[in-house]
Scaffold this motif. Structure first.
Motif, PDB file in Angstrom:
ATOM      1  N   THR A   1       0.841  -1.194   0.000  1.00  0.00           N
ATOM      2  CA  THR A   1       0.000   0.000   0.000  1.00  0.00           C
ATOM      3  C   THR A   1       0.881   1.251   0.000  1.00  0.00           C
ATOM      4  OG1 THR A   1      -0.133  -0.045   2.420  1.00  0.00           O
ATOM      5  CG2 THR A   1      -1.874  -1.170   1.204  1.00  0.00           C
ATOM      6  N   ARG A   2       0.255   2.392   0.215  1.00  0.00           N
ATOM      7  CA  ARG A   2       1.024   3.637   0.229  1.00  0.00           C
ATOM      8  C   ARG A   2       2.009   3.624   1.397  1.00  0.00           C
ATOM      9  NH1 ARG A   2      -1.002   9.883   1.170  1.00  0.00           N
ATOM     10  NH2 ARG A   2       0.830  10.890   0.235  1.00  0.00           N
ATOM     11  N   ALA A   3       3.243   4.008   1.122  1.00  0.00           N
ATOM     12  CA  ALA A   3       4.280   4.006   2.150  1.00  0.00           C
ATOM     13  C   ALA A   3       3.951   5.015   3.238  1.00  0.00           C
ATOM     14  CB  ALA A   3       5.635   4.330   1.520  1.00  0.00           C
ATOM     15  N   PRO A   4       4.299   4.728   4.502  1.00  0.00           N
ATOM     16  CA  PRO A   4       4.054   5.682   5.591  1.00  0.00           C
ATOM     17  C   PRO A   4       4.852   6.969   5.406  1.00  0.00           C
ATOM     18  CG  PRO A   4       4.474   3.481   6.447  1.00  0.00           C
ATOM     19  CD  PRO A   4       4.812   3.448   5.002  1.00  0.00           C
ATOM     20  N   ASP A   5       4.482   7.975   6.189  1.00  0.00           N
ATOM     21  CA  ASP A   5       5.171   9.265   6.154  1.00  0.00           C
ATOM     22  C   ASP A   5       6.665   9.064   6.408  1.00  0.00           C
ATOM     23  OD1 ASP A   5       5.802  11.937   6.193  1.00  0.00           O
ATOM     24  OD2 ASP A   5       4.150  12.495   7.517  1.00  0.00           O
TER      25      ASP A   5
ATOM     26  N   GLN B   1      13.458  14.501   2.825  1.00  0.00           N
ATOM     27  CA  GLN B   1      13.077  15.535   3.779  1.00  0.00           C
ATOM     28  C   GLN B   1      12.404  14.938   5.021  1.00  0.00           C
ATOM     29  OE1 GLN B   1      13.982  18.688   3.370  1.00  0.00           O
ATOM     30  NE2 GLN B   1      14.911  18.152   1.397  1.00  0.00           N
ATOM     31  N   GLN B   2      11.341  14.131   4.824  1.00  0.00           N
ATOM     32  CA  GLN B   2      10.556  13.635   5.944  1.00  0.00           C
ATOM     33  C   GLN B   2      11.278  12.574   6.758  1.00  0.00           C
ATOM     34  OE1 GLN B   2       8.280  16.224   5.968  1.00  0.00           O
ATOM     35  NE2 GLN B   2       6.928  14.648   6.823  1.00  0.00           N
ATOM     36  N   PHE B   3      12.197  11.845   6.146  1.00  0.00           N
ATOM     37  CA  PHE B   3      12.912  10.801   6.873  1.00  0.00           C
ATOM     38  C   PHE B   3      13.678  11.408   8.057  1.00  0.00           C
ATOM     39  CE2 PHE B   3      16.390   7.833   7.670  1.00  0.00           C
ATOM     40  CZ  PHE B   3      15.725   6.616   7.676  1.00  0.00           C
ATOM     41  N   LYS B   4      14.294  12.593   7.839  1.00  0.00           N
ATOM     42  CA  LYS B   4      15.038  13.265   8.906  1.00  0.00           C
ATOM     43  C   LYS B   4      14.100  13.711  10.028  1.00  0.00           C
ATOM     44  CE  LYS B   4      18.501  15.027   5.659  1.00  0.00           C
ATOM     45  NZ  LYS B   4      19.094  16.257   5.053  1.00  0.00           N
ATOM     46  N   VAL B   5      12.889  14.125   9.648  1.00  0.00           N
ATOM     47  CA  VAL B   5      11.916  14.561  10.651  1.00  0.00           C
ATOM     48  C   VAL B   5      11.581  13.420  11.600  1.00  0.00           C
ATOM     49  CG1 VAL B   5       9.566  15.416  11.014  1.00  0.00           C
ATOM     50  CG2 VAL B   5      10.958  16.329   9.134  1.00  0.00           C
ATOM     51  N   TRP B   6      11.352  12.256  11.046  1.00  0.00           N
ATOM     52  CA  TRP B   6      10.940  11.136  11.889  1.00  0.00           C
ATOM     53  C   TRP B   6      12.090  10.570  12.705  1.00  0.00           C
ATOM     54  CZ3 TRP B   6       6.285  11.244  13.096  1.00  0.00           C
ATOM     55  CH2 TRP B   6       5.336  11.726  12.196  1.00  0.00           C
TER      56      TRP B   6
ATOM     57  N   VAL C   1      13.913   3.663  10.093  1.00  0.00           N
ATOM     58  CA  VAL C   1      14.208   4.915  10.792  1.00  0.00           C
ATOM     59  C   VAL C   1      14.924   4.634  12.105  1.00  0.00           C
ATOM     60  CG1 VAL C   1      13.166   6.937  11.903  1.00  0.00           C
ATOM     61  CG2 VAL C   1      12.246   6.083   9.746  1.00  0.00           C
ATOM     62  N   VAL C   2      14.496   3.594  12.808  1.00  0.00           N
ATOM     63  CA  VAL C   2      15.081   3.231  14.100  1.00  0.00           C
ATOM     64  C   VAL C   2      15.418   1.758  14.096  1.00  0.00           C
ATOM     65  CG1 VAL C   2      13.909   5.018  15.421  1.00  0.00           C
ATOM     66  CG2 VAL C   2      12.756   2.838  15.025  1.00  0.00           C
ATOM     67  N   THR C   3      16.289   1.379  15.002  1.00  0.00           N
ATOM     68  CA  THR C   3      16.593  -0.038  15.170  1.00  0.00           C
ATOM     69  C   THR C   3      15.451  -0.716  15.920  1.00  0.00           C
ATOM     70  OG1 THR C   3      17.714   0.288  17.285  1.00  0.00           O
ATOM     71  CG2 THR C   3      19.053   0.507  15.267  1.00  0.00           C
TER      72      THR C   3
END
Length: 529
Positions: free
Chosen positions: A136-140, A169-174, A255-257
Motif C-alpha cells: 500500500t502507500r508508504a508511511p510518512d 526531507q521527511q525521513f530526517k523529521v521522523w 528509521v530506528v533499530t
C-alpha cells in the motif's frame, strides 16, 4: 481500454443492428459490486424521467455483480417501458422466464468470478508481504517508487517493479521525532510543539499543532499510531496475512533499530499505565432524557455536561442542550426517577388476568399475520422449485454445464433450508411472546422494590431495559416516562385496572351517600310528621 472494448462490442452486437439513436452514455470506473456508482445511479434517474427507451450493456457483470440488486433494477426499467439488452447475448430478454434464468446465471458467475479475483489479488499481496515487500502507500517518511520491468523481471513481478525508498526531507523529521521520544523527557504533546516551532509538518501538509478558535490542538493520536508502527523499525507486520512482528524483514531502510523501537513502546506503555485518569461524572439518564418544547411540541435530546470538572468536588453535572441556555442539574431529574419507578406496580392478584389478556391479544395478532407470512414463505419455496425445473430443462439440452448445475443446486438447497427454518420459527413466535411477558412480569413486580437499593450502574442498566425516553420540561420536572414494550403494555393494563377500581370505589361511595341521604330524609320526614 476496457471501456473502449465495451463500446466496440456494444456497437457491433447491438447498435449496428438497430436504427435507434444513442441518447447518452453512462460509465463508471469502479467495481460493479456496489450500486453506489455515479453513472449507474444517473442512468436510473434518467430512466425514471423517461429520457430513453433502451439500455445497451456489454455483459451482465458490467451492469452489476450484485445479482439481486441488478435484477430489481432491470425490473424497474421494464416497469418504465425500457428494454435492456446485453451485447454478449443480444437475443436474450431478461423479462422472459427462461432467458431471465440464463441472465441470472451470468450474474451469479460474475459475482463468483469477482470473489475469486479478490482472493487471487489478496493472495498475491500477502505473498509480496511475506517476501518483505509493501503493498500500500508508504508511511510518512517514505516514497513509493515504480519502474517498468524488463522481460526477465516481468515474468515474476508483472509489468512493473515497485519498492519503497526514503523521503529525503521527511525521513530526517521522523528520526528527530524518535530521538525526542527516546529521551523520555517529552510528552507527545510537547514533541508536537517542538516540531511545530521548527516548521515541520506531516507530508500531507497537516501541522503538528492545529490552531482553531485560539485553541491549540496537538496531533498526538496520529503521532502515537506512528510510534506503534513496526514499519519504521524495518519489519513487515500484517494481521490479515498472519505476519506477527519481528518475523519478516522489509526491503527498506528503517528509521530506528528494533531495540530503539521497542524502547519507545516501553516508554509509551509505562505512561499509559501511570496516566492520571480524569474524574468522569456518571449520567444516570444518558441517551434517555429529552426536553419538551411547550411552544412547538418537539422533543430535543439532552446531553450530559459537567462544569468545573477539574475541581476536587468534580464540578456540577447538568443535562443540557448544546449552544443554549438550557442547563438542568442532573440531581433534579435523577431524584424523580425512583418515585416514578415505584409507581410502575403490578398487583400480584392481577397477574393471571394480565397473562390471559396478553395471550389472547398475541394470539389474535399472530393469527392475522401467520397466514400471510406462511403464504409468502410457501410461495418462495414454490418459486425455487419452478426455477429448478426450468434450469433442469436447460441442463438437459446442454445449455448449462455440470459445474454451473452443481453450483445452482447447492444454492437452492441453502435457500430451502433458510425458508424452512423461518417457517419453524414462525410457529414458535407465540411461545416466545408469552415467555417475554412472564420475564417482564417478574422484573416489573420486583423493580419498584429493589430499584432504590441497586448501584448506579445497575440502575442505569434497568432503565435502559425498561424505558424508551424520559421527557422533562425546562424546569427539570418529568412530564412523561415512555416505557419500552412489553412494560408499556403492562403499565397500560395496570393503569386501566386501577382506574376501574377507583371508579368502582367512587360509584360505591356515591351509592352509599345516596342511601344515607335517603335514609336521613325519611327519618326527617317521619320526625316532622
Amino acid at each position: 481500454m476496457s471501456q473502449d472494448r465495451q463500446r466496440f462490442n456494444i456497437n457491433r452486437a447491438l447498435l449496428e443492428r438497430s436504427d435507434l439513436v444513442v441518447v447518452d452514455e453512462y460509465t463508471d470506473t469502479m467495481s460493479g459490486r456496489t450500486p453506489k456508482r455515479a453513472g449507474y445511479q444517473r442512468l436510473l434517474d434518467d430512466a425514471r424521467s423517461g429520457c430513453f427507451s433502451h439500455v445497451a450493456v456489454e455483459n451482465a457483470e458490467r451492469f452489476g455483480r450484485n445479482d439481486t440488486e441488478a435484477l430489481i433494477a432491470i425490473d424497474e426499467l421494464h416497469e418504465h417501458g425500457i428494454v435492456v439488452r446485453f451485447a454478449d447475448y443480444p437475443d436474450l430478454d431478461p423479462i422472459d422466464a427462461d432467458d431471465r434464468l440464463l441472465i441470472t446465471i451470468s450474474f451469479t458467475l460474475a459475482r463468483r468470478e469477482s470473489l475469486k479475483l479478490g482472493e487471487r489479488v489478496r493472495g498475491g499481496l500477502y505473498a509480496k508481504l511475506r517476501n518483505g515487500g509493501y503493498t500500500t502507500r508508504a508511511p510518512d517518511g517514505y516514497l513509493n517508487v515504480e519502474r517498468k520491468a524488463d522481460t526477465p523481471a516481468s515474468s515474476k513481478m508483472g509489468r512493473y517493479e515497485r519498492w519503497i525508498e526514503t523521503d529525503p526531507q521527511q525521513f530526517k523529521v521522523w528520526r528527530l521525532v524518535w530521538n525526542l521520544l527516546l529521551t523520555d523527557k517529552h510528552s507527545l504533546a510537547e514533541i508536537c510543539e517542538h516540531l511545530h516551532l521548527r516548521g515541520f509538518r506531516y507530508r500531507t501538509g497537516r501541522p503538528f499543532i492545529e490552531i482553531k478558535n485560539d485553541r491549540r490542538k496537538p496531533a498526538v493520536n496520529t503521532l502515537s499510531k506512528i510510534f506503534h508502527n513496526w514499519f519504521y523499525a524495518g519489519w513487515v507486520v500484517s494481521e490479515k496475512a498472519s505476519i506477527p512482528p519481528k518475523t519478516v524483514k522489509g526491503h527498506w531502510k528503517p528509521v530506528v533499530t528494533t531495540e530503539e523501537f521497542e524502547r519507545g513502546l516501553e516508554i509509551l506503555s509505562y505512561r499509559s499505565r501511570h496516566r492520571i485518569a480524569k474524574r468522569r461524572h456518571f449520567y444516570l439518564l444518558k441517551e434517555l432524557v429529552y426536553l419538551h418544547n411547550e411552544d412547538t411540541g418537539n422533543l430535543t435530546k439532552l446531553t450530559g455536561s459537567t462544569s468545573n470538572s477539574s475541581r476536587k468536588s468534580g464540578g456540577t453535572a447538568y443535562y443540557c442542550v448544546w449552544s443554549s441556555n438550557i442547563n438542568i442539574k442532573c440531581e433534579i431529574i435523577d431524584d424523580q426517577i425512583a418515585q416514578l419507578i415505584k409507581q410502575i406496580h403490578i398487583n400480584p392478584d392481577q397477574t393471571l388476568a394480565i397473562q390471559d389478556a396478553y395471550t389472547k391479544e398475541v394470539a389474535e395478532k399472530l393469527g392475522h399475520l401467520r397466514p400471510s407470512e406462511e403464504k409468502q414463505l410457501e410461495d418462495a419455496l414454490k418459486a425455487i422449485s419452478e426455477e429448478e425445473t426450468r434450469t433442469a430443462r436447460l441442463y438437459a439440452i446442454g445449455k448449462i454445464t455440470d459445474e454451473v448445475w452443481d453450483l445452482l443446486w447447492q444454492e437452492w438447497q441453502d435457500k430451502r433450508r433458510s425458508i424452512q427454518t423461518s417457517l419453524v420459527s414462525l410457529n414458535r413466535q407465540h411461545e416466545a411472546h408469552i415467555a417475554d411477558l412472564d420475564a417482564a412480569l417478574t422484573i416489573i413486580s420486583k423493580v419498584s422494590i429493589l430499584y432504590s437499593n441497586l448501584g448506579r450502574d445497575d440502575q442505569r442498566s434497568v432503565l435502559h431495559e425498561m424505558v424508551d425516553k424520559i421527557v422533562v420540561n425546562r424546569f427539570g420536572t418529568v412530564v412523561n416516562m415512555v416505557l419500552l414494550p412489553p412494560f408499556s403494555y403492562l403499565k397500560h393494563i395496570s393503569d386501566q385496572v386501577k382506574a376501574e377500581e377507583m371508579q368502582a370505589v367512587v360509584d360505591g361511595n356515591e351509592k352509599s351517600s345516596r342511601s344515607a341521604t335517603a335514609s336521613q330524609c325519611s327519618e326527617y320526614i317521619s320526625v316532622s310528621r
